[in-house]
Design an enzyme around this catalytic site. Structure first.
Site, PDB file in Angstrom:
ATOM      1  CG  ASP A 127      -0.226   0.003   2.545  1.00 40.88           C
ATOM      2  OD1 ASP A 127       1.024  -0.055   2.562  1.00 40.88           O
ATOM      3  OD2 ASP A 127      -0.908   0.046   3.588  1.00 40.88           O
ATOM      4  CG  HIS A 128       3.416   2.533   3.049  1.00 37.87           C
ATOM      5  ND1 HIS A 128       2.280   1.984   3.578  1.00 37.87           N
ATOM      6  CD2 HIS A 128       3.898   3.388   3.998  1.00 37.87           C
ATOM      7  CE1 HIS A 128       2.089   2.469   4.797  1.00 37.87           C
ATOM      8  NE2 HIS A 128       3.050   3.330   5.064  1.00 37.87           N
ATOM      9  CG  ASP A 192       1.567   1.904   9.302  1.00 41.32           C
ATOM     10  OD1 ASP A 192       2.121   2.223   8.235  1.00 41.32           O
ATOM     11  OD2 ASP A 192       0.783   2.652   9.906  1.00 41.32           O
ATOM     12  NE  ARG A 474       1.786  10.351  12.363  1.00 40.06           N
ATOM     13  CZ  ARG A 474       2.094   9.074  12.595  1.00 40.06           C
ATOM     14  NH1 ARG A 474       2.863   8.424  11.744  1.00 40.06           N
ATOM     15  NH2 ARG A 474       1.635   8.463  13.653  1.00 40.06           N
ATOM     16  CB  SER A 669       5.969   6.662  10.787  1.00 42.45           C
ATOM     17  OG  SER A 669       5.112   7.477  10.034  1.00 42.45           O
ATOM     18  NE  ARG A 671       8.645   6.666   8.575  1.00 47.55           N
ATOM     19  CZ  ARG A 671       8.168   7.736   7.929  1.00 47.55           C
ATOM     20  NH1 ARG A 671       8.971   8.730   7.631  1.00 47.55           N
ATOM     21  NH2 ARG A 671       6.909   7.818   7.587  1.00 47.55           N
TER      22      ARG A 671
END
Length: 779
Positions: A127-128, A192, A474, A669, A671
């Site tokens: 999806d990213h 995520d 965000r 995030s 990440r």
């Protein structure tokens, strides 16, 4: 009741209309045929019930809902030390989900572990990596071509190691989880930060870094600091222009971006029943913006209906039987309680530049004028993982239809991002997509798109001051379009649509009028929309790849010359001594999110190549020495350079370094690249006033030292040209502070105390060089 066991299996059925057949196999076990087959996907409600009773008797008190689900997944409910905010829990989550940007590094780490197959049901969601540029069809096709190497890697790795693969175009990870995998009482971790979206279906869904996901996929108990519990009591009921999004926008204004750190936010009270299941998911989704571990709602009839509509009616049957375990105990106590009367709540809009700057829509115009924020709305964007439900799209379409009936279209650009292929197909079938398109909207791919910076924006130049309004979660500086001058505001899809039609930020749809094509003045009626489609969902195209039962013989190839993928080399072990005279790479001023530490947008394509993506390390952080971005002094050469360039020079010359930061360092995030990159480029410690939860854990996992000033004022003592030694590492122990010896360039020095939150297991990660190194040692 404890003998009941619910086993969930997922099987795609070719039934023509997309209906799903349910089969009860016995009085005590239900096999539920849903959209995807997972051979070992099961939750034992009986085991959950048993564990809850053990812990309740041990603690001698009523339990909150979040405590029930979390403690119900304890590896050792009899012996586990449980103290909110203090002890570390060892948990057994039910499943793992990874989006494609983070899945690359997670799967590379899993490959490095040497394990043959995942131990729990796991999925990858593409999806990213899909950039919004023209429209859904064209953008998806381009993404498949540009990212072919990465998609092939993820698909083949999934097949080899037993991980389900959702192809590009399937939809956003959190919407797919809500439609297929979340259900009351399940514990899921996802790579995520917005994984908590699943709390809208009574699940405990927690965002983590890839190394945490590897632990769970490896069958190792997963560690989580025992969360505090913030209760949000909802009374009254939603109506008119007020939407579920306004609940979390209000809460964000109350708690700020770090007020939920270390806590689960648990919604309860009579007002809950006025919110749809997908509305509850919206609220839980954006709980990430207050730093919460996760958020959750109690099981109710709204969730039951959603389960039935998404082909999981048998789960609802069993959830009904165990309902007492899926709601808070009477008399349970929260660490903090916030009360919101939904009948009095007004539409909100938050921003710019931070998601906790809350304003009633009725006041934003005056505030914007006083603050010098641009009033013209250049773009309105609806959808994303936060607000792309059938109900969201229906309510937005009801406003678009009113405008069209009066001869109007959007004055601002307008984009629509469906959350999943199922949502896209259903709103297309039911006419919502056409209405939104007719009013001026562009329907983008079923993907994250502009929400995460995957937006090839052309209407403004970089540095041009402008305003956009979104239904996203965000809105950090430059997040959506890489333009630091873009003022991004977060609100509901309804308010976005109204402002896109009006074209101005100071439009209050509750009181202000629009002018029809014939000159007539009119007000928009409050939005309306069905909670769920009356004709059931249209599943759309089948975009799921199930892994074979046996994948040992399959190959996963990573080319040594690839600039997108890179196999990992183990990080070095701790040398057994104190860390002496490390350089300050950068002393960061103010807010430093994971976007500042490891930018997304165009850098997403390097998420599987650690060395290449390390070229973005801290390029968005503000250097307190010169107020500049990505410009620090190389203390070996005396010249200024980019942060990653100076870090590489230090590493090449055997010089260790630290980063010094401010409050809530690493918010945003999940990440883990924001932790992997400093470790890869020679960093040893990150010293700040306070950390965001996920980032602190990610740093520990990669063998770094996340440390906090015992006295926050000591931040001011460190100068950019200092040398810092960290002492006490030979006796490193839980609860025992470390010391930083600061040597100034004038020859003077001073010592300060640094705190940490390491437990014994995490100290072993540090000593081994990383959690992955430690895992391999224990095999």
């Amino acid at each position: 009741m404890a003998s009941y066991c619910l086993t969930v299996t997922r099987l795609r059925l070719a039934l023509g209309s997309g209906a799903r057949r349910l089969h009860v196999s016995s009085a005590f076990s239900a096999k539920v045929a849903m959209s995807r087959f997972e051979p070992n996907s099961s939750v034992n409600y009986g085991k959950l019930h048993e564990n809850i009773n053990i812990v309740r008797q041990r603690l001698g008190r009523p339990l909150t809902l979040s405590e029930k689900i979390v403690y119900g997944h304890l590896d050792d409910p009899v012996g586990q030390d449980i103290a909110r905010g203090r002890t570390y829990l060892r948990l057994r989550p039910d499943r793992v989900a990874m989006q494609d940007a983070t899945a690359q590094m997670a799967m590379l780490q899993f490959i490095s572990s040497g394990l043959p197959r995942v131990a729990v049901p796991s999925t990858i969601h593409c999806d990213h990596l899909i950039e919004a540029q023209i429209g859904g069809v064209e953008d998806l096709q381009r993404a498949k071509e540009v990212n072919e190497e990465v998609y092939n890697f993820l698909a083949s790795a999934g097949a080899k190691y037993g991980v389900g693969f959702w192809k590009p175009g399937s939809g956003i990870i959190h919407q797919i989880i809500l439609e297929n995998y979340a259900y009351p009482g399940v514990m899921l971790i996802g790579t995520d930060s917005h994984t908590p979206n699943g709390g809208g279906l009574g699940s405990i869904c927690i965002g983590v870094g890839g190394a945490d996901a590897v632990d769970v996929m490896a069958g190792i108990p997963w560690e989580l600091k025992c969360p505090n519990v913030i209760g949000v009591k909802l009374t009254g009921s939603l109506s008119g222009w007020t939407s579920p999004k306004d609940v979390i926008l209000k809460v964000a204004g109350i708690l700020t971006v770090k007020g939920g750190t270390g806590a689960i936010v648990e919604y309860h009270g009579p007002g809950v029943d006025s919110i749809s299941c997908t509305g509850m998911a919206t609220i839980c989704n954006m709980g990430a913006e207050i730093g919460a571990t996760t958020s959750v709602f109690p099981y109710n009839h709204r969730m039951k209906t959603y389960l039935e509509k998404t082909g999981r009616g048998e789960i609802a049957v069993f959830a009904d039987q165990f309902k007492d375990d899926l709601v808070p105990d009477k008399g349970c106590e929260y660490d903090q309680v916030i009360e919101i009367n939904l009948s009095e709540l007004k539409p909100h809009i938050n921003g710019p530049f931070t998601p906790d700057l809350a304003h009633p829509v009725s006041e934003i115009g005056v505030t914007a004028k006083k603050s010098g924020w641009p009033l013209e709305v250049k773009v309105g964007l609806i959808g994303s993982c936060t607000n792309s439900s059938y109900e969201d799209m229906g309510r937005a379409a009801s406003l678009a239809k009113q405008a069209l009936d009066k001869g109007l279209k959007c004055k601002a650009q307008f984009t629509v991002t469906p959350g999943s292929e199922q949502i896209r197909a259903t709103i297309e079938r039911d006419g919502y997509a056409k209405i939104l398109s007719d009013v001026g909207g562009i329907v983008l791919a079923n993907a994250c798109g502009p929400c995460i910076g995957q937006w090839d924006r052309k209407d403004v130049k970089k540095g041009e001051k402008n305003t956009i309004v979104t239904s996203y979660n965000r809105n950090f500086t430059a997040r959506n379009d890489a333009n630091p001058a873009t003022h991004a505001f977060v609100t509901s899809p309804e308010i976005v649509t109204a402002m896109a039609i009006a074209g101005t930020l100071d439009f209050n749809p509750e009181t202000d009028y629009l002018t029809a094509a014939n000159g007539e003045k009119f007000k928009l009626e409050p939005p309306t929309g069905d909670e769920l489609p009356s004709r059931d969902f249209d599943p759309g195209q089948d975009t799921y790849q199930h892994p074979p039962a046996e994948g040992t013989s399959l190959k996963v190839n990573v080319s040594p010359s690839s600039n997108r993928l890179q196999l990992l080399e183990p990080f070095d072990r701790w040398h057994g001594k104190d860390m002496e005279e490390m350089r300050v790479l950068i002393k960061v001023k103010g807010k430093c999110t994971t976007d500042h530490i490891s930018a997304a947008g165009p850098w997403l394509k390097f998420r599987g190549h650690l060395d290449n993506i390390s070229n973005n390390m801290l390029i968005g952080a503000v250097n307190i020495d010169n107020e500049a971005i990505n410009k620090v002094k190389n203390l070996l050469t005396g010249e200024f350079g980019g942060v990653p360039d100076v870090a590489r020079h230090y590493k090449a010359n055997g010089v260790n370094w630290v980063v010094v930061g401010d409050d809530n360092y690493g918010e945003g995030s999940s990440r883990e690249h924001a932790a992997l990159e400093p470790r890869h480029l020679g960093g040893r410690a990150i010293i700040v006033k306070s950390f965001a939860r996920i980032h602190e854990t990610n740093l520990k996992k990669q063998g770094l030292l996340p440390l906090t000033f015992a006295d926050p004022k000591d931040y001011d003592k460190i100068r950019p040209d200092d040398k810092i030694s960290i002492t006490g590492l030979k006796t490193f122990a839980p609860g025992k502070s470390l010391t930083a010896v600061i040597k100034h360039s004038d020859g003077s020095q001073e010592s300060i105390t640094l705190n940490h939150t390491f437990n014994e297991t995490q100290i072993e990660w540090f000593q081994a060089g990383s959690a992955l190194n430690r895992m391999k040692e224990l095999q």
